[in-house]
Motif scaffolding. Structure first.
Motif, PDB file in Angstrom:
ATOM      1  N   GLU A 172       6.244  -1.980   6.324  1.00  0.00           N
ATOM      2  CA  GLU A 172       6.827  -3.323   6.379  1.00  0.00           C
ATOM      3  C   GLU A 172       6.973  -3.952   5.001  1.00  0.00           C
ATOM      4  O   GLU A 172       7.974  -4.617   4.723  1.00  0.00           O
ATOM      5  N   LEU A 173       5.969  -3.746   4.148  1.00  0.00           N
ATOM      6  CA  LEU A 173       5.911  -4.434   2.862  1.00  0.00           C
ATOM      7  C   LEU A 173       5.859  -3.463   1.690  1.00  0.00           C
ATOM      8  O   LEU A 173       5.392  -2.336   1.822  1.00  0.00           O
ATOM      9  N   LYS A 174       6.329  -3.933   0.537  1.00  0.00           N
ATOM     10  CA  LYS A 174       6.160  -3.177  -0.702  1.00  0.00           C
ATOM     11  C   LYS A 174       5.203  -3.891  -1.652  1.00  0.00           C
ATOM     12  O   LYS A 174       4.838  -3.336  -2.694  1.00  0.00           O
ATOM     13  N   TYR A 175       4.778  -5.121  -1.272  1.00  0.00           N
ATOM     14  CA  TYR A 175       3.891  -5.904  -2.137  1.00  0.00           C
ATOM     15  C   TYR A 175       3.114  -6.887  -1.284  1.00  0.00           C
ATOM     16  O   TYR A 175       3.682  -7.550  -0.397  1.00  0.00           O
ATOM     17  N   ALA A 176       1.816  -6.988  -1.516  1.00  0.00           N
ATOM     18  CA  ALA A 176       0.967  -7.998  -0.873  1.00  0.00           C
ATOM     19  C   ALA A 176      -0.236  -8.232  -1.772  1.00  0.00           C
ATOM     20  O   ALA A 176      -1.065  -7.323  -1.945  1.00  0.00           O
ATOM     21  N   GLU A 177      -0.317  -9.422  -2.366  1.00  0.00           N
ATOM     22  CA  GLU A 177      -1.381  -9.719  -3.319  1.00  0.00           C
ATOM     23  C   GLU A 177      -1.805 -11.183  -3.211  1.00  0.00           C
ATOM     24  O   GLU A 177      -1.008 -12.055  -2.852  1.00  0.00           O
ATOM     25  N   TRP A 178      -3.084 -11.423  -3.567  1.00  0.00           N
ATOM     26  CA  TRP A 178      -3.554 -12.800  -3.726  1.00  0.00           C
ATOM     27  C   TRP A 178      -3.038 -13.334  -5.065  1.00  0.00           C
ATOM     28  O   TRP A 178      -3.242 -12.700  -6.097  1.00  0.00           O
ATOM     29  N   VAL A 179      -2.374 -14.485  -5.043  1.00  0.00           N
ATOM     30  CA  VAL A 179      -1.753 -15.045  -6.246  1.00  0.00           C
ATOM     31  C   VAL A 179      -2.255 -16.471  -6.458  1.00  0.00           C
ATOM     32  O   VAL A 179      -2.240 -17.282  -5.530  1.00  0.00           O
ATOM     33  N   LYS A 180      -2.713 -16.771  -7.670  1.00  0.00           N
ATOM     34  CA  LYS A 180      -3.172 -18.111  -8.017  1.00  0.00           C
ATOM     35  C   LYS A 180      -2.029 -19.120  -7.927  1.00  0.00           C
ATOM     36  O   LYS A 180      -0.861 -18.770  -8.140  1.00  0.00           O
ATOM     37  N   ARG A 181      -2.386 -20.379  -7.686  1.00  0.00           N
ATOM     38  CA  ARG A 181      -1.368 -21.436  -7.545  1.00  0.00           C
ATOM     39  C   ARG A 181      -0.366 -21.415  -8.689  1.00  0.00           C
ATOM     40  O   ARG A 181       0.853 -21.414  -8.484  1.00  0.00           O
ATOM     41  N   GLU A 182      -0.904 -21.439  -9.902  1.00  0.00           N
ATOM     42  CA  GLU A 182      -0.037 -21.572 -11.074  1.00  0.00           C
ATOM     43  C   GLU A 182       0.832 -20.340 -11.316  1.00  0.00           C
ATOM     44  O   GLU A 182       1.819 -20.397 -12.068  1.00  0.00           O
ATOM     45  N   ASP A 183       0.502 -19.221 -10.653  1.00  0.00           N
ATOM     46  CA  ASP A 183       1.249 -17.978 -10.867  1.00  0.00           C
ATOM     47  C   ASP A 183       2.270 -17.692  -9.770  1.00  0.00           C
ATOM     48  O   ASP A 183       2.999 -16.687  -9.834  1.00  0.00           O
ATOM     49  N   VAL A 184       2.340 -18.561  -8.774  1.00  0.00           N
ATOM     50  CA  VAL A 184       3.280 -18.340  -7.672  1.00  0.00           C
ATOM     51  C   VAL A 184       4.713 -18.495  -8.178  1.00  0.00           C
ATOM     52  O   VAL A 184       5.072 -19.517  -8.773  1.00  0.00           O
TER      53      VAL A 184
END
Length: 271
Positions: free
Chosen positions: A237-249
């Motif tokens: 389904e996905l090629k990317y799934a990561e936890w991302v900090k607010r400022e890096d979204v």
């Protein structure tokens, strides 16, 4: 978002009314591409004067402008006009024009997919009192609307960002369709687990959005990750799934989608 067209207003009540020369008559090809032009960056649509047919269906109005669907494939040649996919137009325009063509596409798709009755194979007829298709056998078909969820999964000061394997290439959130017998909240839990392997808690509703490009009604939820936050991504389904900090979204290139607004709200510390 796409529906935020104030002070304009979409009036989607079905009306059995005659088309006038100045009314928009939208022409889709057999693949769902729309025939449009452009002038100084503004999208131009065909009117009754451009489309030489009486086979039209009233769709809706926005303010005092009426939109009809050309209900047959016609030969048309207007200078500066060409056929474009809804996705192509989404990336080029905004405002009430995009809301209009998304909604029109939703209805075109429904009419195009429902020519014959699924019970007796008889020819369906357009009802003249409501948005419905009727068969002489008594079967009645109403427009299809697919419920789906968009999920902002939060872990402290990070949010779970995804990208699809196919289709839309920009950042997104966990999303998926509701299955038969399932509540929206159960859909949220299942989709997050299926796509990322994350357990969640504290599910809360945010907003909803019509998304005619896929015949959807999108329902947005936020929730918190619970327990082990290690991601086990569904690679089909996905090629990317990561936890991302607010400022890096990194947001999507336009502000049409509920997904983008939900990412933006988190990025700006409003969630």
């Amino acid at each position: 978002m796409i529906q935020d067209i104030f002070p304009s207003k979409l009036n989607n009540e079905y009306k059995n009314q005659e088309v006038k020369d100045e009314d928009y008559v939208l022409v889709f090809d057999e693949n769902g591409k729309l025939y449009v032009g452009e002038d100084s960056g503004k999208m131009l649509l065909t009117t009754k004067n451009d489309v030489k047919t009486d086979k039209v269906i009233y769709l809706f109005s926005i303010d005092d402008e009426n939109y009809f669907l050309c209900n047959e494939y016609v030969e048309i040649n207007k200078e500066g006009f060409s056929y474009y996919t809804i996705r192509e137009l989404r990336d080029r325009y905004s405002g009430k024009d995009i809301m209009a063509i998304f909604t029109a596409y939703h209805l075109w798709k429904w009419y195009a997919d429902n020519v014959y009755c699924g019970k007796c194979a008889g020819k369906l007829e357009i009802d003249n009192k409501e948005r419905a298709l009727r068969c002489s056998c008594g079967n009645v078909i109403y427009p299809r609307i697919n419920p789906a969820v968009i999920v902002g999964v939060i872990k402290g000061d990070s949010i779970l960002i995804t990208r699809y394997n196919r289709g839309y290439a920009h950042n997104a959130l966990v999303a998926g369709f509701t299955e038969i017998g399932e509540t929206l909240e159960e859909t949220v839990k299942r989709e997050v687990m299926e796509e990322t392997g994350i357990e969640i808690k504290n599910i809360r509703y945010y907003k909803s959005q019509p998304w005619g490009m896929a015949q959807d009604i999108l329902v947005g939820f936020y929730c918190e990750a619970d327990g082990d936050c290690e991601i086990n991504m569904d690679k089909d389904e996905l090629k990317y799934a990561e936890w991302v900090k607010r400022e890096d979204v990194v947001l999507q290139p336009n502000d049409l989608s509920l997904t983008n607004e939900m990412m933006k709200m988190f990025k700006e510390g409003k969630i």
